[in-house]
Design an enzyme around this catalytic site. Structure first.
Site, PDB file in Angstrom:
ATOM      1  N   ASP A 194       0.845  -1.205   0.000  1.00  0.00           N
ATOM      2  CA  ASP A 194       0.000   0.000   0.000  1.00  0.00           C
ATOM      3  C   ASP A 194       0.877   1.252   0.000  1.00  0.00           C
ATOM      4  O   ASP A 194       0.622   2.221  -0.718  1.00  0.00           O
ATOM      5  CB  ASP A 194      -0.914  -0.009   1.229  1.00  0.00           C
ATOM      6  CG  ASP A 194      -1.726  -1.293   1.334  1.00  0.00           C
ATOM      7  OD1 ASP A 194      -2.461  -1.599   0.388  1.00  0.00           O
ATOM      8  OD2 ASP A 194      -1.600  -2.000   2.349  1.00  0.00           O
TER       9      ASP A 194
ATOM     10  N   HIS B 213      -4.978  -3.017   6.722  1.00  0.00           N
ATOM     11  CA  HIS B 213      -4.759  -3.336   5.309  1.00  0.00           C
ATOM     12  C   HIS B 213      -6.118  -3.755   4.721  1.00  0.00           C
ATOM     13  O   HIS B 213      -6.414  -4.929   4.512  1.00  0.00           O
ATOM     14  CB  HIS B 213      -3.733  -4.464   5.183  1.00  0.00           C
ATOM     15  CG  HIS B 213      -3.519  -4.932   3.779  1.00  0.00           C
ATOM     16  ND1 HIS B 213      -2.899  -4.164   2.828  1.00  0.00           N
ATOM     17  CD2 HIS B 213      -3.861  -6.080   3.145  1.00  0.00           C
ATOM     18  CE1 HIS B 213      -2.861  -4.830   1.679  1.00  0.00           C
ATOM     19  NE2 HIS B 213      -3.455  -5.993   1.849  1.00  0.00           N
TER      20      HIS B 213
END
Lengths: 440, 440
Positions: free
Chosen positions: A251, A279
């Protein structure tokens, strides 16, 4: 009975001295020319099975295989006995380290293992042993992976062993890269997925607690990775909580790339990029603290609407876009981000910069609820450890977004209480699907 | 009309000055923020179509897209203009090199591209541009690969472009890694496969001849790789024949590993390993010249029956065993062997050792028929070039085995004469299937 007590009683009761053999004696104990390794059938699941709390879902407790061999199967050329002492002297090599990988027959591992073996992660003077954890179903594929590792002739790769019992595979592991997880099946609720994968990570936490190095570093990749990491650490009370990470590095990398693209600069100009929280789609890529060429992002990208409304969306939808184009999930870049995550812990963080990792929140300076695994900004001296970064700023927008991710993780925690020894699971997960697309 | 003449007349007639733009001017010519690249429809296959010899099979001749843009599409963040001059000064970086890869959306490339981008192949001071060749069918997958390369944030990777026209993608390429090939379909004869893939490599040879760097190094991986490489070089008369390689490095690596296993030593002790001949089941892993810890293999492994009867069989069946276990072909270790092959050309060969590569036989000192691409022992000064090794010995067994592979390659050459400008194809291929299992 609390999980902590359960786990330590296992350790007292079931770990045999044979499991504590030193590296050197293990090295002299290999079978030779064992090209065709077969899984041994071990009496698993036949022992104790206690629930940690009154709950309709029972935790399947993995039972260490007492008495029998506690080593996974070595593989092919890696079953030979090598005198590494000579290499340590002539090549100034370090002492070999042991790295365990779950989900080792999967596509992410298929990229990662060769990077580990090549020396790009731990350095050209660091011999390694790879211990591959798979399932009965994937055992032949594990053999295939081991064969390809043989054929790659990596000089630093000195041992490869494969197995299906985490109590065997995690023995003496100094790094545990936990990639294996069940994907969500059709019609499966998020609560089901949390439970199914939570059980895997509870079992692996217990196994790490019982047999891994006392300072093993654990990186959880299998989703939902934050809560899996939390369950894992709660089941491994003898390993420091600081040693557990949930991977949010992909990410972070994606966020850096998108800021670079918007600013019209190369991605190496973006620094201080934090992913906050889970996440999942509630993750918060932090453009308030991030910098481009040392300048705050908001002074470079003046398009506040893009930053607030589009940027985060692009980052979290990236995996979904990719799977549509590519037909499969982003295994290669995930493996790259695992390498980045490890390197960030074993090399000093560049001055003034930081990296993101999902780590335990106890004692965090940001006011985030304790007892969670939450992605936050970290710095490392390169010793495998990290410190949370203090000099970050917040505004209302950032606080509000972080809060949402915190609430989600608190709900995930309540929904897996039966796996962490914290009572009865109550699944009041926020409405809507927050799993990242492309990671179902 | 000979192919050589055809190709050079192309060059005279169709190459535009725009194709000869220098790197720096190309760098300043990128579109910005072009996240969604689409394939342009170019008027291909509509131009000249001449057969090189009277034959029932016509060579489809790729026509360079005259007049229009001759650049493949850049991708995402790689479309930005970067001032590499600064990096060259501050980081002592070398001048960027351009690497073209065919079959770029396939699984081997999915491993290889990230290795190239990471710097492990060409070194940590060598910025690179990747030019990815795919097909219309795979174009979206190419975009997916480019996205994953973006997300990997490799500092040395400065340009990524994707395309489906080799005349665009190969422009200024200094390395061409030709991986793409059609797999053998059901009921397809070997002659059909030679023809189908030969046409692809004839076209790519013409494209290289027209637009690539005059000293481009070409490594052919797509099977049947020796004959594909021969067809490619015959269609690229303006590029030195010495610059073409057919990959036999995976065979070499596998042979080294098996000798190590048999001798009970680590694989890094095996040196001077030659694969002679075709990358097929007629290949000859040479245990007469190979050494273990500096000693001839036959003095270490006294089991002559194993060496003569089992060793070669294990090596050539390896891919088949692997595909059975793993369910897919050995993409990861193939990519590793491509890296090894490149590194062997860009780093000096260790004194006394050598490596194998399928190279052009003209002027070889072994008595092998000229005009073939045949795997032989090579040494390099690390300048991208190589010399054939002279100090090898032969015995009757080795000579006989090499002869068989030579006969096979001569037959493959006769069967593809229509693609090399050498007349009418006559397919008198030896009986039996000599394709390597796992590479169908």
């Amino acid at each position: 009975m609390a999980v902590a007590e359960l786990s330590s009683s296992y350790q007292t009761r079931l770990i045999k001295p044979s499991q504590l053999l030193s590296l050197s004696s293990r090295l002299s104990n290999h079978r030779k020319f064992n090209l065709q390794c077969r899984p041994r059938t071990t009496p698993r699941g036949t022992g104790i099975c206690c629930s940690v709390a009154p709950n309709e879902i029972q935790t399947p407790v993995a039972v260490p295989t007492g008495g029998q061999s506690t080593k996974p199967e070595c593989y092919g050329v890696f079953c030979l006995t090598y005198d590494l002492k000579k290499e340590e002297t002539t090549k100034s090599w370090k002492k070999m380290i042991t790295i365990a990988i779950s989900g080792a027959a999967g596509t992410i591992s298929n990229h990662l293992l060769f990077k580990l073996a090549s020396g790009v992660v731990f350095g050209p003077d660091q011999p390694i042993a790879l211990k591959l954890l798979g399932s009965e179903r994937s055992f032949e594929a594990l053999e295939g992976v081991a064969m390809e590792l043989e054929d790659s002739l990596y000089p630093l790769l000195r041992e490869v062993s494969i197995g299906i019992d985490p109590y065997e595979v995690f023995l003496d592991a100094e790094w545990a890269l936990l990639i294996g997880a069940k994907p969500r099946g059709p019609g499966m609720e998020r609560a089901d997925l949390l439970d199914i994968n939570g059980k895997i990570y509870a079992e692996q936490g217990k196994a790490l607690n019982a047999v891994a190095s006392r300072n093993v570093k654990v990186i959880v990749v299998g989703n939902p990775c934050n809560t899996n990491a939390l369950i894992c650490l709660k089941n491994a009370p003898n390993i420091p909580t600081k040693n557990f990470h949930a991977l949010t590095r992909l990410d972070e990398n994606r966020a850096k790339c998108q800021l670079a693209l918007k600013a019209g600069v190369f991605y190496d100009k973006v620094s201080n990029m934090t992913i906050w929280g889970n996440h999942s789609t509630t993750q918060v890529p932090d453009f308030l603290n991030a910098r481009i060429d040392g300048v705050p992002v908001k002074e470079v990208i003046k398009d506040q609407k893009w930053l607030e409304e589009e940027f985060t969306d692009i980052v979290r939808k990236r995996g979904g876009v990719l799977i549509k184009k590519w037909g499969r999930s982003s295994a290669a870049s995930t493996a790259v981000s695992i390498v980045d995550a490890i390197k960030s812990l074993v090399t000093p963080t560049p001055p003034g910069d930081w990296f993101s990792s999902g780590v335990y929140t106890d004692g965090n300076p940001y006011g985030i609820a304790e007892g969670l695994v939450f992605s936050m900004p970290c710095r490392s001296k390169g010793d495998g450890d990290y410190e949370l970064v203090k000099d970050v700023i917040f505004d209302d927008y950032l606080r509000k977004r972080i809060k949402l991710s915190e609430e989600e993780l608190l709900a995930e925690k309540r929904c897996t209480a039966h796996l962490t020894g914290e009572g009865i699971a109550v699944c009041d997960l926020p409405a809507g699907d927050t799993m990242l697309p492309g990671e179902m």
